[in-house]
Design a protein around this motif. Structure first.
Motif, PDB file in Angstrom:
ATOM      1  N   ALA A  72      -9.059  15.101  -5.874  1.00 27.87           N
ATOM      2  CA  ALA A  72      -8.254  14.859  -4.672  1.00 27.87           C
ATOM      3  C   ALA A  72      -8.699  15.728  -3.501  1.00 27.87           C
ATOM      4  CB  ALA A  72      -6.764  15.048  -4.968  1.00 27.87           C
ATOM      5  N   LEU A  73      -9.999  15.797  -3.283  1.00 30.30           N
ATOM      6  CA  LEU A  73     -10.563  16.522  -2.143  1.00 30.30           C
ATOM      7  C   LEU A  73     -10.543  15.593  -0.937  1.00 30.30           C
ATOM      8  CD1 LEU A  73     -12.126  18.857  -0.798  1.00 30.30           C
ATOM      9  CD2 LEU A  73     -14.228  17.803  -1.680  1.00 30.30           C
ATOM     10  N   GLU A  74      -9.821  15.975   0.094  1.00 24.66           N
ATOM     11  CA  GLU A  74      -9.698  15.139   1.280  1.00 24.66           C
ATOM     12  C   GLU A  74     -10.734  15.534   2.319  1.00 24.66           C
ATOM     13  OE1 GLU A  74      -5.780  13.546   2.930  1.00 24.66           O
ATOM     14  OE2 GLU A  74      -6.244  15.257   4.225  1.00 24.66           O
ATOM     15  N   LEU A  75     -11.564  14.573   2.682  1.00 23.73           N
ATOM     16  CA  LEU A  75     -12.535  14.727   3.753  1.00 23.73           C
ATOM     17  C   LEU A  75     -12.272  13.622   4.763  1.00 23.73           C
ATOM     18  CD1 LEU A  75     -15.778  15.444   1.680  1.00 23.73           C
ATOM     19  CD2 LEU A  75     -14.298  17.095   2.808  1.00 23.73           C
ATOM     20  N   TYR A  76     -13.037  13.635   5.847  1.00 22.48           N
ATOM     21  CA  TYR A  76     -12.838  12.667   6.926  1.00 22.48           C
ATOM     22  C   TYR A  76     -14.181  12.018   7.244  1.00 22.48           C
ATOM     23  CZ  TYR A  76      -8.572  15.253   7.016  1.00 22.48           C
ATOM     24  OH  TYR A  76      -7.400  15.839   6.629  1.00 22.48           O
ATOM     25  N   LYS A  85      -9.615   8.878   6.554  1.00 20.81           N
ATOM     26  CA  LYS A  85      -9.525   9.896   5.513  1.00 20.81           C
ATOM     27  C   LYS A  85     -10.254   9.369   4.284  1.00 20.81           C
ATOM     28  CE  LYS A  85      -5.031  11.839   6.729  1.00 20.81           C
ATOM     29  NZ  LYS A  85      -3.663  12.090   6.227  1.00 20.81           N
ATOM     30  N   TRP A  86     -10.855  10.290   3.524  1.00 19.75           N
ATOM     31  CA  TRP A  86     -11.553   9.925   2.290  1.00 19.75           C
ATOM     32  C   TRP A  86     -11.103  10.900   1.216  1.00 19.75           C
ATOM     33  CZ3 TRP A  86     -17.288  11.214   1.080  1.00 19.75           C
ATOM     34  CH2 TRP A  86     -17.700  10.569  -0.088  1.00 19.75           C
ATOM     35  N   LEU A  87     -10.590  10.376   0.123  1.00 18.69           N
ATOM     36  CA  LEU A  87     -10.145  11.208  -0.979  1.00 18.69           C
ATOM     37  C   LEU A  87     -11.180  11.131  -2.090  1.00 18.69           C
ATOM     38  CD1 LEU A  87      -7.676  12.982  -1.561  1.00 18.69           C
ATOM     39  CD2 LEU A  87      -6.737  11.061  -2.862  1.00 18.69           C
ATOM     40  N   ILE A  88     -11.841  12.232  -2.352  1.00 22.41           N
ATOM     41  CA  ILE A  88     -12.855  12.265  -3.406  1.00 22.41           C
ATOM     42  C   ILE A  88     -12.177  12.651  -4.708  1.00 22.41           C
ATOM     43  CG2 ILE A  88     -14.976  13.335  -4.207  1.00 22.41           C
ATOM     44  CD1 ILE A  88     -15.685  13.817  -1.277  1.00 22.41           C
ATOM     45  N   ASN A  89     -12.220  11.741  -5.659  1.00 24.00           N
ATOM     46  CA  ASN A  89     -11.603  11.972  -6.957  1.00 24.00           C
ATOM     47  C   ASN A  89     -12.625  12.173  -8.070  1.00 24.00           C
ATOM     48  OD1 ASN A  89      -8.982  11.808  -6.005  1.00 24.00           O
ATOM     49  ND2 ASN A  89      -8.858   9.610  -6.319  1.00 24.00           N
ATOM     50  N   GLU A  90     -13.716  11.443  -8.013  1.00 24.52           N
ATOM     51  CA  GLU A  90     -14.702  11.487  -9.085  1.00 24.52           C
ATOM     52  C   GLU A  90     -16.113  11.610  -8.504  1.00 24.52           C
ATOM     53  OE1 GLU A  90     -12.825   8.507  -8.704  1.00 24.52           O
ATOM     54  OE2 GLU A  90     -11.193   9.124 -10.015  1.00 24.52           O
ATOM     55  N   GLY A  91     -17.056  11.899  -9.391  1.00 24.40           N
ATOM     56  CA  GLY A  91     -18.462  11.957  -9.010  1.00 24.40           C
ATOM     57  C   GLY A  91     -19.090  13.257  -9.448  1.00 24.40           C
ATOM     58  N   MET A 117       0.847  -1.180   0.000  1.00 22.06           N
ATOM     59  CA  MET A 117       0.000   0.000   0.000  1.00 22.06           C
ATOM     60  C   MET A 117       0.893   1.243   0.000  1.00 22.06           C
ATOM     61  SD  MET A 117      -2.944  -1.225  -0.044  1.00 22.06           S
ATOM     62  CE  MET A 117      -4.465  -0.810   0.672  1.00 22.06           C
ATOM     63  N   PRO A 118       0.575   2.203  -0.856  1.00 21.77           N
ATOM     64  CA  PRO A 118       1.389   3.425  -0.883  1.00 21.77           C
ATOM     65  C   PRO A 118       1.049   4.339   0.288  1.00 21.77           C
ATOM     66  CG  PRO A 118      -0.402   3.602  -2.457  1.00 21.77           C
ATOM     67  CD  PRO A 118      -0.459   2.205  -1.884  1.00 21.77           C
ATOM     68  N   PRO A 119       1.982   5.176   0.675  1.00 21.97           N
ATOM     69  CA  PRO A 119       1.661   6.178   1.703  1.00 21.97           C
ATOM     70  C   PRO A 119       0.542   7.094   1.202  1.00 21.97           C
ATOM     71  CG  PRO A 119       4.034   6.046   1.342  1.00 21.97           C
ATOM     72  CD  PRO A 119       3.382   5.231   0.267  1.00 21.97           C
ATOM     73  N   TRP A 120      -0.325   7.502   2.124  1.00 19.82           N
ATOM     74  CA  TRP A 120      -1.498   8.317   1.773  1.00 19.82           C
ATOM     75  C   TRP A 120      -1.107   9.574   1.012  1.00 19.82           C
ATOM     76  CZ3 TRP A 120      -6.581   7.583   1.617  1.00 19.82           C
ATOM     77  CH2 TRP A 120      -7.389   8.697   1.460  1.00 19.82           C
ATOM     78  N   GLU A 121      -0.151  10.323   1.513  1.00 17.34           N
ATOM     79  CA  GLU A 121       0.223  11.591   0.881  1.00 17.34           C
ATOM     80  C   GLU A 121       0.782  11.381  -0.522  1.00 17.34           C
ATOM     81  OE1 GLU A 121      -0.647  14.625   1.873  1.00 17.34           O
ATOM     82  OE2 GLU A 121      -1.658  13.664   3.572  1.00 17.34           O
ATOM     83  N   SER A 122       1.492  10.283  -0.748  1.00 16.40           N
ATOM     84  CA  SER A 122       1.994   9.979  -2.091  1.00 16.40           C
ATOM     85  C   SER A 122       0.845   9.699  -3.042  1.00 16.40           C
ATOM     86  CB  SER A 122       2.933   8.765  -2.053  1.00 16.40           C
ATOM     87  OG  SER A 122       4.057   9.042  -1.281  1.00 16.40           O
ATOM     88  N   LYS A 166      -2.239  10.723  -2.737  1.00 23.61           N
ATOM     89  CA  LYS A 166      -2.962  11.984  -2.927  1.00 23.61           C
ATOM     90  C   LYS A 166      -2.249  12.861  -3.963  1.00 23.61           C
ATOM     91  CE  LYS A 166      -4.581  15.919  -0.174  1.00 23.61           C
ATOM     92  NZ  LYS A 166      -4.626  16.476   1.183  1.00 23.61           N
ATOM     93  N   ALA A 167      -0.925  12.957  -3.882  1.00 23.13           N
ATOM     94  CA  ALA A 167      -0.154  13.756  -4.840  1.00 23.13           C
ATOM     95  C   ALA A 167      -0.277  13.185  -6.250  1.00 23.13           C
ATOM     96  CB  ALA A 167       1.311  13.815  -4.415  1.00 23.13           C
TER      97      ALA A 167
END
Length: 128
Positions: free
Chosen positions: A18-22, A106-112, A1-6, A8-9
């Motif tokens: 790449a909208l980060e919510l919780y 953490k939740w990264l919203i990419n699409e929708g 598994m990649p690091p979260w910040e990587s 996200k980048a």
């Protein structure tokens, strides 16, 4: 598994939102009476967070069949950090009194998509 910040980048680099919510999944831990007793304070707290712009969405989820109200809730926070979101989750009266426990992610919203319709003369708002 990649690091979260990587991850996200990389998502941002490929043009994703790449909208980060919780997201807090909130589960009853006590008797139903404890949940009912904490409900007014919980709802007031949610309204306060919403007014501050810190609450994106919140509400109950069904069981796996979609037929029954299981009691699990989903709360989506806007926060500056995971730690700030954790402070909000812990301060929720449901969690603070022990009527419910939560798991925060953490939740990264990419699409929708989200559709918002505002009727100016009729003063109506529709969210789809």
């Amino acid at each position: 598994m990649p690091p979260w910040e990587s991850y996200k980048a990389e998502a941002k680099a490929r043009g994703a939102l790449a909208l980060e919510l919780y997201v807090a999944q909130s589960t009853p831990t006590g008797a139903p009476e404890a949940v009912k007793a904490a409900l007014p304070d919980h709802l007031a707290y949610q309204a306060e967070l919403e007014a501050l712009g810190a609450l994106a969405f919140a509400g109950p989820m069904s069981d796996e069949t979609g037929a029954l109200m299981e009691g699990i809730g989903l709360i989506i926070y806007r926060a500056e950090s995971f730690e700030a979101a954790k402070v909000m989750a812990e301060a929720d009266p449901m969690h603070a009194c022990g009527a419910r426990s939560y798991v925060l992610r953490k939740w990264l919203i990419n699409e929708g998509s989200l559709t918002l319709s505002v009727g100016l003369s009729g003063k109506t708002v529709t969210l789809d």
